[in-house]
Motif scaffolding. Sequence first.
Motif, PDB file in Angstrom:
ATOM      1  N   UNK A 142       6.997  17.143  -3.168  1.00 33.51           N
ATOM      2  CA  UNK A 142       6.287  16.020  -3.782  1.00 33.51           C
ATOM      3  C   UNK A 142       5.200  16.575  -4.699  1.00 33.51           C
ATOM      4  N   UNK A 184       2.112  11.148  -6.622  1.00 34.17           N
ATOM      5  CA  UNK A 184       2.503   9.759  -6.395  1.00 34.17           C
ATOM      6  C   UNK A 184       1.521   8.867  -7.139  1.00 34.17           C
ATOM      7  N   UNK A 240       6.185  10.236   1.417  1.00 33.52           N
ATOM      8  CA  UNK A 240       5.474   9.173   0.706  1.00 33.52           C
ATOM      9  C   UNK A 240       5.594   7.904   1.542  1.00 33.52           C
ATOM     10  N   UNK A 280       5.207   4.108   2.053  1.00 33.94           N
ATOM     11  CA  UNK A 280       5.105   2.869   1.268  1.00 33.94           C
ATOM     12  C   UNK A 280       5.196   1.675   2.217  1.00 33.94           C
ATOM     13  N   UNK A 290       0.827  -1.201   0.000  1.00 37.05           N
ATOM     14  CA  UNK A 290       0.000   0.000   0.000  1.00 37.05           C
ATOM     15  C   UNK A 290       0.860   1.250   0.000  1.00 37.05           C
ATOM     16  N   UNK A 291       0.340   2.320  -0.579  1.00 39.87           N
ATOM     17  CA  UNK A 291       1.055   3.589  -0.648  1.00 39.87           C
ATOM     18  C   UNK A 291       0.111   4.684  -0.187  1.00 39.87           C
ATOM     19  N   UNK A 301       5.595  -2.298   2.531  1.00 39.48           N
ATOM     20  CA  UNK A 301       6.026  -3.502   1.820  1.00 39.48           C
ATOM     21  C   UNK A 301       5.776  -4.729   2.686  1.00 39.48           C
ATOM     22  N   UNK A 317       0.524   4.798  -7.566  1.00 47.69           N
ATOM     23  CA  UNK A 317       0.739   3.478  -6.986  1.00 47.69           C
ATOM     24  C   UNK A 317       0.544   2.407  -8.056  1.00 47.69           C
TER      25      UNK A 317
END
Lengths: 205, 205
Positions: free
Chosen positions: B182, B185, A192, A194, A184-185, A196, B187
């Motif tokens: 930023x 983004x 940002x 992220x 998910x981000x 994993x 995904x």
Amino acid sequence: MQIVSCNMSVSVDGFISGPEHLDAGFDRVQDWAHRVFAWRDRYGIEGGAQDPDSDLFETLYASIGAYVMGRGMFDTGEEPWGDEPPFHAPVFVVTHRPCEVLKREGGTSFTFITDGGVEQAVARARAAAGDKDVHVSGGAKIVSQAVAGGLVDELHLHVAPVLLGRGMRLFEGLIDTVELEIAGVAESPHATHIRYRAMPTTKAG
Amino acid sequence: MQIVSCNMSVSVDGFISGPEHLDAGFDRVQDWAHRVFAWRDRYGIEGGAQDPDSDLFETLYASIGAYVMGRGMFDTGEEPWGDEPPFHAPVFVVTHRPCEVLKREGGTSFTFITDGGVEQAVARARAAAGDKDVHVSGGAKIVSQAVAGGLVDELHLHVAPVLLGRGMRLFEGLIDTVELEIAGVAESPHATHIRYRAMPTTKAG
């Protein structure tokens, strides 16, 4: 299901701080955290934004039943954390120096694991956390060892929009023993986020 | 408005490849690109996914009017690119070795910039690109120089969900002369695409 996670803030060029611990580079990488209410509240600092970045901490803190950290992080933190450290849960400290269990106000205890390294510390934390999750907090070396050792289920990186140019790297010398999957981000102007999923590698090479 | 951008694929631990150029580590970092239609089509390779990752390349390719690259990238690419290189636009190559302009089929030309380095190459590319954008393609050293030199308006990082452990770093030795913001983004299961706006730093330190 209980998981073991890490949360690390890094610069775009992969540094967790400048050349010194807790230096100006560290402050820039951590700025997204230091500005929000949930983080500040936990450290007894007034103010802070109540926004999705803050919610991320709320959710994280609520999920954790025990912590693992390295001796360096403990030594750096012990004094500033004071009589009531911000963990409110058992903390297992990986070290070579034996030390009695330290009990602190608000439910925090520090247990020093001198045998079996980060693997043993994670096992102890898993048992202590009950239904809740385990958080491997740092420093970078312990996080790298835990990730490389296949002990971590989820790695949460918070990539701050800064280039430091030099400093301490999160994954210095990590060996290639895990595969990652993007879980998910979350976008924010400040970092940002992220998530994993980490799995022991099945591939050769 | 014309902008200068870079697109770089990196591992979670900040490597663009393993220890060797175009090695297995490079393939893992570039996998998100090599699997999509738009990238494959440009290199004359059949198949590929038509998905948002592919759309990202379509949009990028359509926006670019001229390219900048280092001599290493040119030397590595010249043979595989063949008679009709995938650029279809003027390419400015930063080098110390003088060389005649090379004209190729499909609108690609290679002009070798021996004076003024990446700054001069970007200036030439800006003029050649007309209304379109300029892309600083690589290698890592030229991209780092361009970013550090304040020549790049947008840095697009594609963070592949892999840990390499060792290899060539994108930002080795970059000096801290830019601030990032930023800009967006995107995904995907295959990479996290982060767009940064880059501005010369105004802060001391």
